[in-house]
Design an enzyme around this catalytic site. Sequence first.
Site, short mmCIF file in Angstrom:
data_model
loop_
_atom_site.label_atom_id
_atom_site.label_comp_id
_atom_site.label_asym_id
_atom_site.label_seq_id
_atom_site.Cartn_x
_atom_site.Cartn_y
_atom_site.Cartn_z
CD GLU A 89 42.12 117.67 98.71
OE1 GLU A 89 41.41 117.30 97.76
OE2 GLU A 89 43.35 117.44 98.76
NE ARG A 103 41.46 122.70 92.62
CZ ARG A 103 41.29 122.27 91.37
NH1 ARG A 103 40.47 122.92 90.55
NH2 ARG A 103 41.95 121.22 90.94
CG ASP A 142 39.64 113.96 95.03
OD1 ASP A 142 40.40 114.19 95.98
OD2 ASP A 142 39.82 113.08 94.18
CE LYS A 174 46.35 118.89 98.62
NZ LYS A 174 45.88 118.35 97.32
CG ASP A 205 42.72 114.08 98.79
OD1 ASP A 205 41.52 114.08 99.14
OD2 ASP A 205 43.12 114.52 97.69
CE LYS A 208 42.53 111.69 96.04
NZ LYS A 208 42.55 112.25 94.68
CG ASP A 243 46.96 115.39 98.90
OD1 ASP A 243 47.67 115.79 97.96
OD2 ASP A 243 45.73 115.58 98.96
N1 BES Z 1 45.77 115.30 95.98
C1 BES Z 1 45.06 115.25 94.76
C2 BES Z 1 45.93 115.38 93.54
C3 BES Z 1 46.78 114.22 93.19
C4 BES Z 1 46.19 113.02 92.82
C5 BES Z 1 48.12 114.35 93.14
C6 BES Z 1 46.99 111.97 92.46
C7 BES Z 1 48.91 113.31 92.77
C8 BES Z 1 48.33 112.11 92.43
C9 BES Z 1 44.05 116.39 94.69
O1 BES Z 1 43.50 116.78 95.90
C10 BES Z 1 42.97 115.95 93.80
O2 BES Z 1 42.31 115.00 94.16
N2 BES Z 1 42.76 116.61 92.66
C11 BES Z 1 41.76 116.27 91.74
C12 BES Z 1 41.11 117.54 91.26
C13 BES Z 1 39.86 117.33 90.46
C14 BES Z 1 38.77 116.71 91.33
C15 BES Z 1 39.40 118.64 89.88
C16 BES Z 1 42.40 115.51 90.59
O3 BES Z 1 43.50 115.84 90.18
O4 BES Z 1 41.80 114.55 90.12
ZN ZN Z 2 44.61 116.45 97.56
MN MN Z 3 41.83 115.61 96.39
#
Ligand code: BES
Ligand code: ZN
Ligand code: MN
Length: 460
Positions: A312, A314, A310, A228, A233, A240, A251
């Site tokens: 994104e 996946r 968010d 990834k 992000d 966020k 990210d």
């Molecule tokens: N990059 C983030 C995941 C992340 C957040 C990793 C904080 C480490 C610390 C990812 O893109 C994300 O925002 N995931 C969301 C998914 C949700 C919206 C289903 C998450 O984990 O909140």
């Molecule tokens: Zn992310």
């Molecule tokens: Mn995200």
Amino acid sequence: MPSVFESAPAAPAIPITFVTKATWSSLSATLPAEGRQFAQANGYAARPGECLMLPALDGRIAHVLFGLEDEAAKWRDPFRPGQLPGLLPAGVYRFANAPHEPRLAALAFALGSYRFSRYRKNDAPDVRLVAPDGIDIAEVSRIADAAALARDLINTPANDMGPEQLAAAAEQLAGRFGASFSCITGEDLLAQNFPLIHAVGMASPRAPRLIDVCWGDPAHPKVTLVGKGVCFDTGGLDIKPSAGMLIMKKDMGGAANVLALASMVMDARLKVRLRVLIPAVENAIAGNAFRPLDIFPSRKGLNVEIGNTDAEGRLVLADALALADEEQPDLLIDLGTLTGAARVALGPDLPPFYTNDEGLALDIARCATAENDPLWRMPLWPPYDSWLDSKVANINNAPSGAFAGSITCALFLQRFVEAAKSWLHVDIYGWTPSAKPARPEGGECQAARAIYKLLTERYG
Ligand code: BES
Ligand code: ZN
Ligand code: MN
């Protein structure tokens, strides 16, 4: 990166003696009287991480004492010696006796001397170690150099590490090892059927791209790594909060770690046909950003409804995994900083991994422990698969409930993998929130060392 290991020191190296609470009294008896007296006067107790420099009569450092966990302790940190470079003054040192795990101790010493020095020079400790006997120091250096590459890429802020710069880093690595490099950029992603990578990256003035690096004998087993590469992000329109956005330069930690892993594989000339795919994008906010409840086609043909912009990572991985899957690789591995839920479950230092290949699960867990690059298996739990159902499209990228977020992300990715003989997914963090032995605060090499060990066993 200059090696911390010294092969022919000009002057005698300063000995480091490892001690534990249990060995301290017998070991102290072997010290010269004034050294023993100095340690006693300082109240030295050989606690784990406790370091004391014993002076020679002329005032120079004669000897270093460093405390380790007792042999019988519930848990011993094999990276404990990684604290030493941060504690010792400039100089050349040697291990006077064996730490608990000499190879990991030498690696920890190298990992612990890393500093991110792109924007402020001379932060790195000028501390060197005579290569301990019986250790393959070329291999240890290969691993430490790869870790430094991953850390540098992650630590570089997003203004200097956008999709273009990430591609340049991949191209540079490819050049070092005579690998092929190609890249599909911007609107070409649509023409060549990568709709999701394009959708996530299109709101940024820094065009999205798919990086493709290929190396090795085409007759060897096909190992494909997907990372990834979200260079920043923001969350997109599902923005966020500032605390959550703060470290989102990391990210692209999945991309950084597959590049680190690739550098080890190529440097060690493992008998594989290696392919590295990195969807590199910035999840930005603008009038042309993708929106909640938008529906996009995907390379695989599934129509994807956007439950949350968010989620994104996946999305971009889905198109890259679909491409990887098309050539039926023997082993398909993806790494990404995908969910906060993985951190809720296991914390920053223990990434969950997912696979349905039982043999692979056993092997990777063993390699993770052996390399002190810990990983923990979580299930691709079939009953939760229906949580990804969309009412209007083939799949939704973010189930509405808050449960099992790392598992549902893995199940989402699984829908895009069909033909690969074996698939491993790791939901990494790629970041050390506060310094620990051998792990300075900031970008971290995670899962790459464990997987490298597995690949050396299978393809060395
Ligand atoms: N990059 C983030 C995941 C992340 C957040 C990793 C904080 C480490 C610390 C990812 O893109 C994300 O925002 N995931 C969301 C998914 C949700 C919206 C289903 C998450 O984990 O909140
Ligand atoms: Zn992310
Ligand atoms: Mn995200």
